[in-house]
Design an enzyme around this catalytic site. Structure first.
Site, PDB file in Angstrom:
ATOM      1  N   GLY A 139       0.688  -1.168   0.094  1.00  4.01           N
ATOM      2  CA  GLY A 139       0.152  -0.022  -0.038  1.00  4.01           C
ATOM      3  C   GLY A 139       0.751   1.272  -0.059  1.00  4.01           C
ATOM      4  N   ASP A 170       1.056   3.372   4.673  1.00  2.00           N
ATOM      5  CA  ASP A 170      -0.016   4.087   3.827  1.00  2.00           C
ATOM      6  C   ASP A 170      -0.984   4.642   4.981  1.00  2.00           C
ATOM      7  OD1 ASP A 170      -0.881   1.477   4.542  1.00  2.00           O
ATOM      8  OD2 ASP A 170      -1.761   1.057   2.340  1.00  2.00           O
ATOM      9  N   ASP A 183      -4.794   2.256  10.970  1.00  2.00           N
ATOM     10  CA  ASP A 183      -6.284   1.992  11.409  1.00  2.00           C
ATOM     11  C   ASP A 183      -6.366   1.382  12.582  1.00  2.00           C
ATOM     12  OD1 ASP A 183      -8.988   1.550  10.903  1.00  2.00           O
ATOM     13  OD2 ASP A 183      -8.727  -0.217   9.935  1.00  2.00           O
ATOM     14  N   LYS A 199      -6.357   7.117  11.010  1.00  2.00           N
ATOM     15  CA  LYS A 199      -8.120   7.254  11.281  1.00  2.00           C
ATOM     16  C   LYS A 199      -8.094   7.573  12.617  1.00  2.00           C
ATOM     17  CE  LYS A 199      -9.311   3.851   7.732  1.00  2.00           C
ATOM     18  NZ  LYS A 199     -10.304   2.746   7.527  1.00  2.00           N
ATOM     19  N   PHE A 212     -13.606   3.578   4.832  1.00  2.00           N
ATOM     20  CA  PHE A 212     -12.601   2.930   3.907  1.00  2.00           C
ATOM     21  C   PHE A 212     -12.197   3.531   2.693  1.00  2.00           C
ATOM     22  CE2 PHE A 212     -11.286  -0.412   1.163  1.00  2.00           C
ATOM     23  CZ  PHE A 212     -10.405  -0.990   1.538  1.00  2.00           C
ATOM     24  N   VAL A 213     -10.801   3.907   2.420  1.00  2.00           N
ATOM     25  CA  VAL A 213     -10.545   4.887   1.447  1.00  2.00           C
ATOM     26  C   VAL A 213      -9.469   3.827   0.543  1.00  2.00           C
ATOM     27  CG1 VAL A 213     -10.477   6.883   2.678  1.00  2.00           C
ATOM     28  CG2 VAL A 213      -8.514   5.708   2.923  1.00  2.00           C
ATOM     29  N   ASP A 234      -5.426  -0.130  -1.830  1.00  2.00           N
ATOM     30  CA  ASP A 234      -6.417  -0.858  -2.688  1.00  2.00           C
ATOM     31  C   ASP A 234      -7.824  -1.429  -1.967  1.00  2.00           C
ATOM     32  OD1 ASP A 234      -5.161  -2.691  -0.938  1.00  2.00           O
ATOM     33  OD2 ASP A 234      -5.922  -4.237  -1.973  1.00  2.00           O
ATOM     34  N   ARG A 293      -5.238   1.161  -6.695  1.00  2.00           N
ATOM     35  CA  ARG A 293      -4.014   1.511  -6.237  1.00  2.00           C
ATOM     36  C   ARG A 293      -3.446   2.710  -7.128  1.00  2.00           C
ATOM     37  NH1 ARG A 293      -1.935  -1.744  -2.286  1.00  2.00           N
ATOM     38  NH2 ARG A 293      -2.341  -4.161  -2.882  1.00  2.00           N
TER      39      ARG A 293
HETATM   40  P1  5GP Z   1      -4.315  -1.730  10.886  1.00  2.48           P
HETATM   41  O1  5GP Z   1      -3.484  -3.039  11.221  1.00  2.48           O
HETATM   42  O2  5GP Z   1      -3.727  -0.535  11.525  1.00  2.48           O
HETATM   43  O3  5GP Z   1      -5.939  -2.033  11.450  1.00  2.48           O
HETATM   44  O4  5GP Z   1      -4.405  -1.791   9.406  1.00  2.48           O
HETATM   45  C1  5GP Z   1      -3.266  -1.596   8.533  1.00  2.48           C
HETATM   46  C2  5GP Z   1      -3.598  -1.960   7.301  1.00  2.48           C
HETATM   47  O5  5GP Z   1      -4.726  -2.139   6.810  1.00  2.48           O
HETATM   48  C3  5GP Z   1      -3.147  -0.685   6.182  1.00  2.48           C
HETATM   49  O6  5GP Z   1      -1.509  -0.779   6.093  1.00  2.48           O
HETATM   50  C4  5GP Z   1      -3.883  -1.051   5.279  1.00  2.48           C
HETATM   51  O7  5GP Z   1      -2.986  -2.051   4.302  1.00  2.48           O
HETATM   52  C5  5GP Z   1      -5.150  -1.707   5.427  1.00  2.48           C
HETATM   53  N1  5GP Z   1      -6.245  -0.891   5.773  1.00  2.48           N
HETATM   54  C6  5GP Z   1      -6.656  -0.250   6.677  1.00  2.48           C
HETATM   55  N2  5GP Z   1      -7.667   0.758   6.387  1.00  2.48           N
HETATM   56  C7  5GP Z   1      -7.749   0.788   5.269  1.00  2.48           C
HETATM   57  C8  5GP Z   1      -8.401   1.531   4.147  1.00  2.48           C
HETATM   58  O8  5GP Z   1      -9.117   2.466   4.665  1.00  2.48           O
HETATM   59  N3  5GP Z   1      -8.314   1.245   3.070  1.00  2.48           N
HETATM   60  C9  5GP Z   1      -7.359   0.488   2.511  1.00  2.48           C
HETATM   61  N4  5GP Z   1      -7.223   0.286   1.057  1.00  2.48           N
HETATM   62  N5  5GP Z   1      -6.564  -0.281   3.201  1.00  2.48           N
HETATM   63  C10 5GP Z   1      -6.621  -0.021   4.771  1.00  2.48           C
HETATM   64 MG    MG Z   2      -0.871  -1.943   4.737  1.00  2.00          MG
END
Ligand code: 5GP
Ligand code: MG
Length: 187
Positions: free
Chosen positions: A52, A108, A111, A139, A160-161, A167, A173
């Site tokens: 990402g 990227d 979350d 976020k 969700f972006v 992606d 992407r």
């Molecule tokens: P976390 O472990 O912080 O929940 O999520 C990290 C990964 O989840 C990010 O690096 C990304 O790859 C994916 N992710 C989380 N939120 C989003 C979103 O809104 N859009 C997309 N495309 N990927 C996300």
């Molecule tokens: Mg990621």
């Protein structure tokens, strides 16, 4: 692709300007080590979390007037969706030079904050000279407050972006802005 995007959250010009600023913020913190090959303070390694962060990385490094190396980390969860009842495990692959170097993780989006500590721990185990983290997006109110991130591009709402490297099902992407996908496409 435009038709699949409900609304643009950050357009490419807004992203471009912020990435330029981030480059300045980062260069300041590293005290501009290693402007040339012979500078012994050189030793920065950028470590993007694949896939990402690749577009962000490509833009960011061209805003950084530092001697640097790249290393790469890929992290995947298994078993997959079909077996979510089984314990969640992760597979981490890290290639490149991080031991003894000033490592900057590039991701990227932050979350829930589940992924990042796994990568941070893996880097720490390899004995970096220092470790910092940069995320393009965070976020609001999702990751635990104790999860430390040194540079943040934008704080966004919990949506969700896609686009600019992010992606959905490995698509979008290459969408140049960051936007919210139409909900019906994700069901
Ligand atoms: P976390 O472990 O912080 O929940 O999520 C990290 C990964 O989840 C990010 O690096 C990304 O790859 C994916 N992710 C989380 N939120 C989003 C979103 O809104 N859009 C997309 N495309 N990927 C996300
Ligand atoms: Mg990621």
């Amino acid at each position: 692709m435009d038709a699949d995007i409900e609304r643009v959250l950050l357009d490419r010009e807004t992203i471009r300007r912020r990435v330029q600023e981030l480059g300045r913020e980062i260069a300041q913190v590293y005290g501009n080590p290693g402007e040339n090959r012979l500078d012994e303070r050189a030793g920065v390694t950028l470590l993007p979390i694949l896939s990402g962060s690749i577009i962000f990385l490509a833009d960011l490094i061209r805003e950084l007037p530092l001697m640097m190396k790249l290393a790469f980390v890929h992290i995947s969860s298994y078993p997959g969706r079909s077996t979510e009842s089984q314990p969640h495990r992760t597979l981490l692959e890290l290639t490149g030079d991080v031991a003894g170097r000033h490592v900057l993780i590039v991701d990227d989006i932050l979350d829930s904050g589940r992924t990042l500590p796994i990568v941070q721990d893996a880097v720490r185990q390899r004995g970096p000279a220092s470790l910092r983290t940069c995320v393009l997006l965070r976020k609001r109110g999702k990751a635990p407050a104790k999860l430390k991130v040194d540079f943040v591009g934008f704080e966004i709402d919990d949506l969700f972006v896609v686009g600019y490297g992010l992606d959905f099902d490995d698509l979008y992407r290459n969408y140049p802005h960051i936007g919210v996908l139409r909900a019906e496409l994700m069901s």
